[in-house]
Design an enzyme around this catalytic site. Structure first.
Site, PDB file in Angstrom:
ATOM      1  N   ASN A  46      -5.397  12.498   0.959  1.00  0.00           N
ATOM      2  CA  ASN A  46      -4.555  11.640   1.789  1.00  0.00           C
ATOM      3  C   ASN A  46      -5.434  10.859   2.744  1.00  0.00           C
ATOM      4  O   ASN A  46      -6.656  11.010   2.778  1.00  0.00           O
ATOM      5  CB  ASN A  46      -3.518  12.479   2.543  1.00  0.00           C
ATOM      6  CG  ASN A  46      -2.400  11.634   3.120  1.00  0.00           C
ATOM      7  OD1 ASN A  46      -1.824  10.780   2.455  1.00  0.00           O
ATOM      8  ND2 ASN A  46      -2.102  11.839   4.401  1.00  0.00           N
ATOM      9  N   ASP A  99      -1.941  10.568  -1.628  1.00  0.00           N
ATOM     10  CA  ASP A  99      -2.233   9.553  -2.639  1.00  0.00           C
ATOM     11  C   ASP A  99      -2.545  10.190  -3.982  1.00  0.00           C
ATOM     12  O   ASP A  99      -2.453   9.524  -5.017  1.00  0.00           O
ATOM     13  CB  ASP A  99      -3.400   8.694  -2.163  1.00  0.00           C
ATOM     14  CG  ASP A  99      -3.038   7.996  -0.871  1.00  0.00           C
ATOM     15  OD1 ASP A  99      -3.123   8.645   0.196  1.00  0.00           O
ATOM     16  OD2 ASP A  99      -2.619   6.829  -0.925  1.00  0.00           O
ATOM     17  N   ARG A 153       0.862  -1.171   0.000  1.00  0.00           N
ATOM     18  CA  ARG A 153       0.000   0.000   0.000  1.00  0.00           C
ATOM     19  C   ARG A 153       0.904   1.230   0.000  1.00  0.00           C
ATOM     20  O   ARG A 153       2.108   1.120   0.064  1.00  0.00           O
ATOM     21  CB  ARG A 153      -0.976   0.009   1.166  1.00  0.00           C
ATOM     22  CG  ARG A 153      -0.620  -0.747   2.471  1.00  0.00           C
ATOM     23  CD  ARG A 153       0.490  -0.178   3.261  1.00  0.00           C
ATOM     24  NE  ARG A 153       0.264   1.252   3.465  1.00  0.00           N
ATOM     25  CZ  ARG A 153       1.248   2.095   3.713  1.00  0.00           C
ATOM     26  NH1 ARG A 153       2.493   1.694   3.754  1.00  0.00           N
ATOM     27  NH2 ARG A 153       0.995   3.368   3.897  1.00  0.00           N
TER      28      ARG A 153
HETATM   29  C1  LIG Z   1       3.480   7.841   0.040  1.00  0.00           C
HETATM   30  S1  LIG Z   1       1.834   7.412  -0.210  1.00  0.00           S
HETATM   31  C2  LIG Z   1       1.341   7.180   1.453  1.00  0.00           C
HETATM   32  C3  LIG Z   1      -0.128   7.298   1.633  1.00  0.00           C
HETATM   33  O1  LIG Z   1      -0.798   6.065   1.318  1.00  0.00           O
HETATM   34  C4  LIG Z   1      -1.589   5.687   2.438  1.00  0.00           C
HETATM   35  O2  LIG Z   1      -2.793   5.111   2.080  1.00  0.00           O
HETATM   36  P1  LIG Z   1      -2.944   3.492   2.091  1.00  0.00           P
HETATM   37  O3  LIG Z   1      -2.174   2.973   3.277  1.00  0.00           O
HETATM   38  O4  LIG Z   1      -4.438   3.282   2.192  1.00  0.00           O
HETATM   39  O5  LIG Z   1      -2.395   3.017   0.765  1.00  0.00           O
HETATM   40  C5  LIG Z   1      -1.814   6.982   3.183  1.00  0.00           C
HETATM   41  O6  LIG Z   1      -2.802   7.789   2.583  1.00  0.00           O
HETATM   42  C6  LIG Z   1      -0.445   7.589   3.062  1.00  0.00           C
HETATM   43  O7  LIG Z   1      -0.366   8.949   3.357  1.00  0.00           O
END
Ligand SMILES: CSC[C@H]1O[C@H](OP(=O)(O)O)[C@H](O)[C@@H]1O
Length: 364
Positions: free
Chosen positions: A252, A242, A53
């Site tokens: 985000n 994101d 992720r």
């Molecule tokens: C450097 S991108 C990080 C960003 O991604 C996370 O979302 P997820 O864990 O659901 O993929 C989160 O929004 C972070 O800030």
């Protein structure tokens, strides 16, 4: 990052085995387990189920997913099918579309027989580029921390939300890269880590990263940031994103907007660290960004380590309690002090962003 016995990257090619290695982030921090992705479906599932992720790592995984997809069939129809399957995994992180477009741009013009080698090469290059981009984000962001360190006693207190660390990218991270660079330069830096419900990426992943890197930190509840800022205990907020629009609206993890409001109210600088592939130059208004809605069970059930050392989930509400699980929110550019990019720090303003990345504006 250097963690004992752990690869220095979050994704790695195993071309001889026709596979791609990843860290299964759903098992951290209590178990360090890796998984080998062998098919398009493996890559899609790894993204959808959040074994990987974070916007840049989602993009990198999708790029390798294209390479895995065309092992036996490199036709244009197969390319289009793979693009569609991977693009459907998660709607918000723009790096997914960016990486898939990069892959299609390289592969479609080639003869079928040349496509598989080219896919592995472009996917590897996307990863190498991400490492350098995130390193440079750290170099530029470290200057912000140093400026604060030079005018105060004691640690520079940074608050961050979710995990925008090396686990969210191929290496270094975005929001944590300035912290790692400052720490490694000997600057006194401390991090307030938002636990970040419902999936607790802060508690599970950012804490694990900072612990392994030796960066002083405290885990706090998602609702603590306002008090910490009001008491002058936060010098700087740095978060990831994101998808950020061409005008600087920042999408985000859910809860980011509330931190930005508290930062504005307490005159705390609020920075967003992002690689340029996370900028959506086709979009101006953040309200138009698709916000992923995930299973309500992620709100109702919390994973963790039992006192017996088993990984389990516990239900924190009555059976069947209705729940809503919006995974992201949008922080308007007016609440953003600046964007920390690989080319430097820029204000969250359309013309300033366009001047920094003219090649991206022209390409859209
Ligand atoms: C450097 S991108 C990080 C960003 O991604 C996370 O979302 P997820 O864990 O659901 O993929 C989160 O929004 C972070 O800030």
């Amino acid at each position: 990052m250097k963690v004992k016995g752990i690869p220095t990257r979050t994704i790695w090619p195993l071309r001889a085995d026709g596979a791609v290695g990843i860290i299964d982030q759903t098992r951290l921090p209590h178990r360090y387990e890796t998984v080998e992705l062998r098919t398009l479906e493996d890559a899609a599932r790894a993204i959808a189920d959040m074994l990987v992720r974070g916007a840049p790592l989602i993009g990198a995984t999708a790029a390798y997913g294209m390479a895995l997809a065309i092992r036996d069939d490199a036709s244009k129809a197969r390319l289009s099918e793979a693009y569609k399957v991977l693009h459907a995994t998660r709607p918000t992180a723009i790096n997914l579309r960016w990486a898939l477009d990069e892959m299609m741009g390289v592969l479609k013009p080639l003869p079928e027989g040349d496509r598989e080698d080219a896919a592995w090469a472009r996917a590897a290059a996307i990863c190498d580029e991400d490492v350098e981009i995130c390193r440079m984000i750290g170099v530029h962001g470290m200057d912000l921390i140093r400026e604060i360190a030079e005018r105060k006693d004691g640690p520079v207190n940074v608050l961050t939300h979710c995990n925008a660390g090396w686990l969210a990218t191929v290496d270094w991270g975005t929001a944590t890269s300035p912290v790692y660079h400052a720490h490694d330069e000997g600057l006194d830096v401390h991090v307030w880590v938002d636990e970040t419900r419902p999936r607790s990426q802060g508690a599970a992943l950012t804490s694990w990263e900072l612990l392994n890197h030796g960066v002083p930190h405290h885990l706090v509840t998602d609702n603590s940031g306002g008090l910490l800022m009001m008491r002058g205990m936060v010098d700087l907020v740095i978060v990831g994103t994101d998808r950020t629009t061409a005008s600087g609206d920042v999408c985000n993890k859910i809860g980011t907007y509330l931190k930005a409001l508290a930062a504005k109210d307490n005159d705390v600088p609020f920075y967003v660290a992002l690689p340029s592939p996370t900028i959506d130059f086709r979009l101006d208004d953040g309200i138009d960004i698709p916000i992923e809605e995930r299973s309500p069970d992620e709100v109702r059930w919390v994973p963790g380590l039992t006192r017996d050392g088993d990984i389990s989930e516990v239900l924190i509400c009555p059976e069947g309690t209705p729940a809503a699980n919006h995974a992201f929110d949008v922080t308007p550019a007016r609440l953003v002090t600046g964007l920390i990019t690989e080319k430097g720090v820029v204000e969250a303003d359309k013309s300033a962003i366009a001047r920094l990345f003219p090649e991206r504006v022209a390409a859209e």
